[in-house]
Design a protein around this motif. Structure first.
Motif: not given
Length: 278
Positions: A11, A90, A93-98, A100-101
């Motif tokens: 990743k 996973h 991934d979820a923490k990084l997406s959150k 950025h949002l």
């Protein structure tokens, strides 16, 4: 390494311990430094030191491990903080997406403001505002609180000219994302180290090895956080891990810095001086 591009495998956020070791070697090679290294690692970077020594023993003349991580923590010390000590891929991934949002919608700045003393004072005058904090907590305000806590506790230990830089780096998408990615990479690093059986006694032979440990009465937070106390069960396991690292070399020895916690070994002047003395 800082703004270096991600390694070619896995990743984009993943930097496993062997990636970091080879990155460090590339930097040293560019500086013209090839051997007679005395490697010093604090916390997670202790794994980097141990792996460098294991893979390239002819380059290393000595090692210092400062309250360093142990791959056995993977089973014993799972974290529950906003960054979480060793989350699976996973979750990272979820923490990084959150993150950025929250950042790109401006919500993170709102959370940071609402985590400050001024907003808290307003809540005491107008209690319904506490509902705002409950909502922001649900959305992930813990990350903003963590940034403010770092600024308050660690900031004063930087020189005035560097304190603002520290604050800016803490409160940035790259800084927070980097912290989450670092902790996300720790699981893969520890699993890799376990596969090498890197903690077997005398794995470092007779290499001069110094282990510097925190005060078990203070725990991870001691020395930086007022009234911090070590959790007896976790501290017992941590100290056991520290002793295992002494056994990595026939020339291993250990020093415990009284009154010091994990971070204060480097950040609090008095403890840092004792750490440097070894």
């Amino acid at each position: 390494l800082g703004a270096s591009p991600p390694p070619p495998k896995g990743k984009g956020w993943l930097r496993r311990v062997d990636d970091i070791v080879e990155g460090n070697r590339a930097v040293l090679k560019a500086m013209g430094v090839k051997d007679h290294l005395i490697l010093v690692g604090h916390s997670t970077s202790g794994m980097h030191v141990r792996l460098h020594t294991l893979l390239h023993p002819s380059e290393v003349a000595g090692a210092v491990l400062i309250d360093t991580a142990h791959e056995g923590q993977l089973d014993h010390l799972e974290g529950s903080s906003v960054y979480n000590s060793y989350p699976p891929a996973h979750v990272t991934d979820a923490k990084l997406s959150k993150l950025h949002l929250l950042w790109h919608t401006g919500m993170f700045r709102v959370m940071r403001f609402c985590s400050g003393q001024a907003f808290w004072n307003a809540c005491t005058w107008f209690p319904p505002l506490f509902l705002t904090l409950r909502l922001l907590d649900y959305l992930g305000r813990a990350a903003a609180k963590g940034v403010l806590q770092n600024e308050k506790i660690l900031g004063p230990h930087f020189s005035p000219e560097n304190r603002q830089r520290f604050t800016d780096e803490q409160f940035s998408l790259e800084g927070m994302g980097g912290m989450i990615a670092e902790h996300g990479s720790q699981r893969a690093s520890m699993e890799y180290m376990l596969s090498l059986q890197a903690m077997r006694p005398r794995k470092m032979g007779t290499l001069p090895l110094l282990i510097i440990s925190r005060d078990p009465k203070k725990g991870a937070a001691g020395g930086l956080y007022p009234n911090a106390r070590g959790d007896p069960a976790r501290e017992g396991q941590h100290q056991s891990f520290q002793m295992e690292q002494v056994a990595l070399s026939e020339a291993g020895r250990r020093v415990v810095v009284q009154g010091a916690g994990h971070g204060s070994l480097l950040f609090v002047k008095q403890h840092a001086v004792e750490t440097a003395k070894g």
